[in-house]
Motif scaffolding. Structure first.
Motif, mmCIF file in Angstrom:
data_model
loop_
_atom_site.group_PDB
_atom_site.id
_atom_site.type_symbol
_atom_site.label_atom_id
_atom_site.label_comp_id
_atom_site.label_asym_id
_atom_site.label_seq_id
_atom_site.Cartn_x
_atom_site.Cartn_y
_atom_site.Cartn_z
ATOM 1 N N ALA A 142 14.724 -17.742 -102.560
ATOM 2 C CA ALA A 142 14.938 -19.192 -102.545
ATOM 3 C C ALA A 142 14.848 -19.726 -101.121
ATOM 4 O O ALA A 142 14.166 -20.702 -100.842
ATOM 5 C CB ALA A 142 16.290 -19.547 -103.162
ATOM 6 N N TYR A 143 15.558 -19.067 -100.207
ATOM 7 C CA TYR A 143 15.564 -19.432 -98.790
ATOM 8 C C TYR A 143 15.186 -18.189 -97.981
ATOM 9 O O TYR A 143 15.539 -17.071 -98.349
ATOM 10 C CB TYR A 143 16.945 -19.933 -98.365
ATOM 11 C CG TYR A 143 17.424 -21.123 -99.164
ATOM 12 C CD1 TYR A 143 16.994 -22.408 -98.864
ATOM 13 C CD2 TYR A 143 18.305 -20.959 -100.244
ATOM 14 C CE1 TYR A 143 17.429 -23.502 -99.601
ATOM 15 C CE2 TYR A 143 18.741 -22.050 -100.980
ATOM 16 C CZ TYR A 143 18.293 -23.314 -100.655
ATOM 17 O OH TYR A 143 18.718 -24.395 -101.391
ATOM 18 N N THR A 144 14.485 -18.404 -96.904
ATOM 19 C CA THR A 144 13.962 -17.289 -96.123
ATOM 20 C C THR A 144 14.914 -16.886 -95.002
ATOM 21 O O THR A 144 15.325 -17.716 -94.191
ATOM 22 C CB THR A 144 12.592 -17.640 -95.522
ATOM 23 O OG1 THR A 144 11.687 -17.933 -96.593
ATOM 24 C CG2 THR A 144 12.040 -16.477 -94.706
ATOM 25 N N PHE A 145 15.249 -15.596 -94.993
ATOM 26 C CA PHE A 145 16.041 -14.992 -93.926
ATOM 27 C C PHE A 145 15.205 -13.854 -93.348
ATOM 28 O O PHE A 145 15.239 -12.730 -93.852
ATOM 29 C CB PHE A 145 17.381 -14.480 -94.466
ATOM 30 C CG PHE A 145 18.324 -15.565 -94.878
ATOM 31 C CD1 PHE A 145 19.271 -16.068 -93.996
ATOM 32 C CD2 PHE A 145 18.255 -16.115 -96.156
ATOM 33 C CE1 PHE A 145 20.135 -17.080 -94.365
ATOM 34 C CE2 PHE A 145 19.115 -17.137 -96.544
ATOM 35 C CZ PHE A 145 20.052 -17.630 -95.645
ATOM 36 N N GLU A 146 14.452 -14.171 -92.320
ATOM 37 C CA GLU A 146 13.470 -13.225 -91.790
ATOM 38 C C GLU A 146 14.106 -11.956 -91.247
ATOM 39 O O GLU A 146 13.473 -10.897 -91.238
ATOM 40 C CB GLU A 146 12.637 -13.899 -90.700
ATOM 41 C CG GLU A 146 11.754 -15.039 -91.232
ATOM 42 C CD GLU A 146 10.909 -15.657 -90.137
ATOM 43 O OE1 GLU A 146 11.117 -15.312 -88.953
ATOM 44 O OE2 GLU A 146 10.044 -16.488 -90.474
ATOM 45 N N LYS A 147 15.346 -12.037 -90.800
ATOM 46 C CA LYS A 147 16.027 -10.868 -90.241
ATOM 47 C C LYS A 147 16.957 -10.198 -91.247
ATOM 48 O O LYS A 147 17.718 -9.294 -90.894
ATOM 49 C CB LYS A 147 16.806 -11.267 -88.990
ATOM 50 C CG LYS A 147 15.921 -11.766 -87.855
ATOM 51 C CD LYS A 147 16.746 -12.111 -86.626
ATOM 52 C CE LYS A 147 15.868 -12.604 -85.491
ATOM 53 N NZ LYS A 147 16.669 -12.940 -84.270
#
Length: 215
Positions: A142-147
């Motif tokens: 849904a939401y991007t958390f690259e780390k």
């Protein structure tokens, strides 16, 4: 296809169900404060209903680890600071629930880890906690958390970890460690969290909810 939880006469599918689905907080044995962060899961439910098109019941249930009624809840959240113990009856009930399609999210509220790990070993002696890489869909559904898993509250300067138990390729249990998502989901004034931190925690929680019901 949406993930179904099939147990006896119950069939649950969050995004296609006419009636709202209810999530629950796990009440466990051992004396730990399973009841901590009372506003966190209700706030997460509200955020999900407003932002990712879920239809969750705004009333969050409480279910004991030994209670067969756990089968009614496709998503169960567990947290705390202190001791955790699962009796043999609780272990059997939880194992049946997870094997049938249920999902348990455990969020360390700082201090639960040393007590929890032996209990998880008893729950699934043939499985190990596996760290989910930042590339896992959980961090972008849904939401991007690259780390990967975000750090919400700082305790010991240790990096946050998302640890999972898989059964037949399905993630059945997620253990979020050194992140303190639950604190971030609480009303901001409880921990004096800035709005951006509160939102980040809720977005990660929404990812967990969405992933669980779509896989």
């Amino acid at each position: 296809m949406n993930r179904l939880l099939i147990t006896g006469l119950f069939i649950y599918s969050l995004f296609s169900s006419v009636s709202a689905q209810q999530v629950a907080v796990l009440q466990y044995e051992g004396g730990g404060d399973w009841y901590s962060n009372p506003t966190s899961v209700p706030n997460l439910v509200s955020f999900c209903n407003q932002n990712i098109s879920t239809r969750l019941d705004p009333k969050v249930a409480t279910v004991e680890a030994t209670d067969p009624a756990i089968m009614q809840y496709p998503f169960v959240h567990m947290t705390g600071h202190g001791n955790v113990y699962f009796s043999d009856d609780a272990l059997l009930n939880l194992r049946n629930y997870l094997n049938a399609g249920g999902f348990l999210h455990i969020d360390d509220n700082y201090g639960i880890d040393q007590y929890l790990r032996p209990q998880l070993q008893r729950l699934y002696s043939d499985e190990e906690l596996i760290e989910l890489p930042a590339s896992h869909p959980l961090f972008s559904v849904a939401y991007t958390f690259e780390k990967g898993l975000p750090k919400i509250h700082e305790h010991d300067g240790i990096r946050p970890q998302a640890l999972g138990i898989f059964r037949e390729g399905r993630l059945v249990l997620l253990y979020t460690l050194e992140s303190d998502l639950g604190d971030g989901w609480e009303n901001p004034e409880v921990h004096n969290d800035p709005a951006a931190v509160h939102e980040k925690a809720l977005k990660m929680g929404a990812n967990i909810i969405k992933y669980v019901f779509e896989n």
